[in-house]
Design a protein around this motif. Sequence first.
Motif, PDB file in Angstrom:
ATOM      1  N   UNK A   1       0.772  -1.196  -0.088  1.00  0.00           N
ATOM      2  CA  UNK A   1       0.117  -0.077   0.141  1.00  0.00           C
ATOM      3  C   UNK A   1       0.694   1.274  -0.031  1.00  0.00           C
ATOM      4  N   UNK A   2       0.390   2.326  -0.659  1.00  0.00           N
ATOM      5  CA  UNK A   2       0.890   3.669  -0.342  1.00  0.00           C
ATOM      6  C   UNK A   2      -0.024   4.527   0.163  1.00  0.00           C
ATOM      7  N   UNK A   3      -1.025   3.995   0.780  1.00  0.00           N
ATOM      8  CA  UNK A   3      -2.238   5.205   1.244  1.00  0.00           C
ATOM      9  C   UNK A   3      -1.613   5.713   2.173  1.00  0.00           C
ATOM     10  N   UNK A   4      -0.975   5.177   3.343  1.00  0.00           N
ATOM     11  CA  UNK A   4      -0.387   6.102   4.511  1.00  0.00           C
ATOM     12  C   UNK A   4       0.500   7.067   4.110  1.00  0.00           C
ATOM     13  N   UNK A   5       1.281   6.637   2.840  1.00  0.00           N
ATOM     14  CA  UNK A   5       2.260   7.826   2.398  1.00  0.00           C
ATOM     15  C   UNK A   5       1.599   8.894   1.741  1.00  0.00           C
ATOM     16  N   UNK A   6       0.365   8.582   1.204  1.00  0.00           N
ATOM     17  CA  UNK A   6      -0.172   9.750   0.555  1.00  0.00           C
ATOM     18  C   UNK A   6      -1.049  10.519   1.560  1.00  0.00           C
ATOM     19  N   UNK A   7      -1.537   9.719   2.806  1.00  0.00           N
ATOM     20  CA  UNK A   7      -1.970  10.769   3.746  1.00  0.00           C
ATOM     21  C   UNK A   7      -1.245  11.341   4.559  1.00  0.00           C
ATOM     22  N   UNK A   8      -0.085  11.012   4.688  1.00  0.00           N
ATOM     23  CA  UNK A   8       1.048  11.784   5.378  1.00  0.00           C
ATOM     24  C   UNK A   8       1.564  13.122   4.575  1.00  0.00           C
ATOM     25  N   UNK A   9       1.525  12.635   3.137  1.00  0.00           N
ATOM     26  CA  UNK A   9       1.603  13.950   2.141  1.00  0.00           C
ATOM     27  C   UNK A   9       0.502  14.973   2.317  1.00  0.00           C
ATOM     28  N   UNK A  10      -0.533  14.483   2.532  1.00  0.00           N
ATOM     29  CA  UNK A  10      -1.849  15.485   2.714  1.00  0.00           C
ATOM     30  C   UNK A  10      -1.707  16.285   3.921  1.00  0.00           C
ATOM     31  N   UNK A  11      -1.162  15.593   5.153  1.00  0.00           N
ATOM     32  CA  UNK A  11      -0.973  16.452   6.132  1.00  0.00           C
ATOM     33  C   UNK A  11       0.149  17.531   6.053  1.00  0.00           C
ATOM     34  N   UNK A  12       1.197  17.194   5.244  1.00  0.00           N
ATOM     35  CA  UNK A  12       2.166  17.978   5.109  1.00  0.00           C
ATOM     36  C   UNK A  12       1.882  19.315   3.938  1.00  0.00           C
ATOM     37  N   UNK A  13       1.167  18.731   3.079  1.00  0.00           N
ATOM     38  CA  UNK A  13       0.475  19.838   2.095  1.00  0.00           C
ATOM     39  C   UNK A  13      -0.384  20.786   2.813  1.00  0.00           C
ATOM     40  N   UNK A  14      -1.241  20.299   3.509  1.00  0.00           N
ATOM     41  CA  UNK A  14      -2.178  21.268   4.287  1.00  0.00           C
ATOM     42  C   UNK A  14      -1.549  22.218   5.179  1.00  0.00           C
ATOM     43  N   UNK A  15      -0.214  22.062   5.590  1.00  0.00           N
ATOM     44  CA  UNK A  15       0.349  23.233   6.226  1.00  0.00           C
ATOM     45  C   UNK A  15       1.390  23.786   5.235  1.00  0.00           C
ATOM     46  N   UNK A  16       1.353  23.552   4.258  1.00  0.00           N
ATOM     47  CA  UNK A  16       2.128  24.236   3.173  1.00  0.00           C
ATOM     48  C   UNK A  16       3.805  23.694   2.954  1.00  0.00           C
ATOM     49  N   UNK A  17       3.752  22.734   3.578  1.00  0.00           N
ATOM     50  CA  UNK A  17       5.238  22.075   3.501  1.00  0.00           C
ATOM     51  C   UNK A  17       5.537  21.434   2.287  1.00  0.00           C
ATOM     52  N   UNK A  18       7.093  21.591   1.916  1.00  0.00           N
ATOM     53  CA  UNK A  18       7.384  20.727   0.445  1.00  0.00           C
ATOM     54  C   UNK A  18       7.328  19.483   0.681  1.00  0.00           C
ATOM     55  N   UNK A  19       6.788  18.768  -0.555  1.00  0.00           N
ATOM     56  CA  UNK A  19       6.424  17.299  -0.630  1.00  0.00           C
ATOM     57  C   UNK A  19       7.548  16.669  -1.512  1.00  0.00           C
ATOM     58  N   UNK A  20       8.254  17.361  -2.174  1.00  0.00           N
ATOM     59  CA  UNK A  20       9.436  16.615  -2.682  1.00  0.00           C
ATOM     60  C   UNK A  20      10.726  16.489  -2.203  1.00  0.00           C
TER      61      UNK A  20
ATOM     62  N   UNK B   1       4.719   9.801  12.853  1.00  0.00           N
ATOM     63  CA  UNK B   1       5.711   9.228  11.589  1.00  0.00           C
ATOM     64  C   UNK B   1       5.118   9.070  10.420  1.00  0.00           C
ATOM     65  N   UNK B   2       3.696   9.164  10.430  1.00  0.00           N
ATOM     66  CA  UNK B   2       2.615   8.913   9.191  1.00  0.00           C
ATOM     67  C   UNK B   2       3.075  10.111   8.320  1.00  0.00           C
ATOM     68  N   UNK B   3       3.813  11.235   8.856  1.00  0.00           N
ATOM     69  CA  UNK B   3       4.196  12.257   7.917  1.00  0.00           C
ATOM     70  C   UNK B   3       5.787  12.325   7.684  1.00  0.00           C
ATOM     71  N   UNK B   4       6.307  11.158   8.085  1.00  0.00           N
ATOM     72  CA  UNK B   4       7.821  10.996   7.653  1.00  0.00           C
ATOM     73  C   UNK B   4       8.041  10.579   6.118  1.00  0.00           C
ATOM     74  N   UNK B   5       9.110  11.234   5.506  1.00  0.00           N
ATOM     75  CA  UNK B   5       9.495  11.107   4.240  1.00  0.00           C
ATOM     76  C   UNK B   5      10.142   9.623   4.170  1.00  0.00           C
ATOM     77  N   UNK B   6      10.168   9.179   2.943  1.00  0.00           N
ATOM     78  CA  UNK B   6      10.321   7.840   2.581  1.00  0.00           C
ATOM     79  C   UNK B   6      11.378   7.056   3.501  1.00  0.00           C
ATOM     80  N   UNK B   7      12.764   7.980   3.378  1.00  0.00           N
ATOM     81  CA  UNK B   7      13.908   7.173   3.859  1.00  0.00           C
ATOM     82  C   UNK B   7      14.191   7.369   5.434  1.00  0.00           C
TER      83      UNK B   7
END
Length: 516
Positions: free
Chosen positions: A342-361, A455-461
Amino acid sequence: MNKRTALLLKILLFLFVLNSISLFLYFSSHSSKQSQYDYHSRHPLVESHLLTHTGQTHMLKPWPILPSYLPWSQTVNSVTLGSCEGYFGNGFTKPIDLFSSSVSSTTYGGGGGGGGWFRCWFSETLQSSICEGGMLRMVPERIRMSRGGERLEEVLGRREGDELPVFKNGAFEIDGGEGFKGEKQLASEKLLDQYAPKGEIDLHTMRGLIGSIRVVQSKDFTCDEWIEEPALLVTRFEYANLFHTITDWYSAYVSSRVTGLPNRPHLIFVDGHCLSSMEETWKALFSSLRYARNFSGSVCFRHAVLSPLGYETALFKGLTEQIDCNGTSARDLWQNPDNQKTARLSEFGEMIRASFGLPLHRHHAGRSIARVHNVLFVRREDYLAHPRHGGKVESRLSNEPEVFDSLKNWASNYKGCKINLVNGLFAHMSMKEQVQAIQDASIIVGAHGAGLTHIVSATPRTVILEVISLDFRRPHFELIARWKGLEYHAINLDGSYANPVSVINELNSIIKSLGC
C-alpha cells in the motif's frame, strides 16, 4: 533509411510524446479533476444545487497534488477482501440506497422527486460504512451533549459522558420530496446491524446519528441556515490523544476521497469536546470547522458525508487484527499492483504536510553521501490534555533527560558527518512545527508514546528507533512504519530505564548505514 522506416519512427516518437503528455496531465490534475468527474457523475442533483444556489464553491480548499496519490474510484467487488486497499483505501464498494426521493414510493420508501437522498458504502474488510446524503437537516437541540469548542480552562472537571452525543429521534431529518406523506425512520435496527455494526464499540455515535434520521414531508423541512457545499460530519472520542486523533483524520480523509468530493469539505464536529491543540491540523486539512451545538438553529446540508469512527480504521484495528501489508511507493503499485502492498499512508502523510504548506518533494539523501542528518528525539512532557486530565503524563522512560544529554554529547562529537540533535518538545510546539520536525528528520528516536504517531508524515527514507519499556510493548509504531515502508528498530527494555550506551550504539549502527 527509407521513407517508410522514417515515417514509422516519427509515428512512434509522436505516440511517445503524446503518452508522456497524457501522463503529465493525469498526475497534475488527478487530485481535483478526477474527483470532480466521479462526484458529479454520481451526484448530478448536487451539482445542480451548487450551480443554482451558491457561487461560493471557490471558498473550499482544493485538493493538493500528492506524489503518492492513486485513484480512489472503485467498482463493486473490485477490491479483494482483506487486501491492503480494502484496509487502507477504497474497500467501501458495497452500496446501499436507504432513501431516494427521485424514485417511486415503492422503491426504498422514496417520494416523488425534489427531496433528499441517503446511501452508504460498506467495507466488508473493515466492517464499517461511509454514508452520505442530500437535503439533510440537523436539529442541534435534539442532540444531548455539551456545547463544545470551549477553552479547556473553562470546562475543567467536565465529565466525558457530557461531551459525547446522544441523539434523540429526529436529530437529523431528510426531505421526503413530492408525494411523500407522514414520516418514517430512515434505517431499521436490522439495516444498522448490517451497515453500521457496533462491533466492539459500546457507544457507536455514528450509528446513533444514522439511527436518529427520519424522513419527513417537504412542508416540515424548514431550515434556519443552509450549507450549500459538501460538509463532513465527524464524531470523536479520544480527541486530545494524537494517535486516536490521527485515526480520526485518516477516516475523514478517506471518507472525502471515497465519496469523490471535488474539493476539501467543510467540517462539522458532532460532539461536545472542548478545544485542543489538534484543531490546528483539523483546520489545515479541511475548508472550515464548526461545532454542531454552536449553530443557533436548524441547519440543512445540500450534501453531507458521515465519517466512520477512528476505531474502525486499519490504524486502530491493526492493534488486534493481523493486517499483512507493507508500504511501497505509488509508482511501484502503479506498475506492479500487489494486494499486500500500500501507498495510502504515504499519501495521507503528504496530505498533512501539504495542508501546512510544507514541501512534498524533499527527500533525505538516505544511504548516499549526505553530510548533515537531523536526529529528532521525541520527548514526553507534562501538559493539561483534557478536562479530566491532571496535567501529568505517564513516564515511559524513567531516565529520559539522561538519555537526551548523552545523545547531545554523542551528536556534538560524532566524526564523519554533522548530526543535529533536535529536542522534540512537542507539547510546546505548534502542530505545524511538529510535522515539520518529523519531515526534516533522518532518524526519529522516542519512547513509546502518542507523539510517535507523527511518523505517518515522515519522508520515505526516515529511520525509526523506538525505545520500549516493559509495560508498553505495543505494536502501534512498528505497524505504522511497516505500512509506510520505513526502516524500524526497537530497543526493548527490562523495565523503564534505558542504558544511554545501548541507545548510542544503536544510533551509531543506523547513522553508519546512512553513509556517515
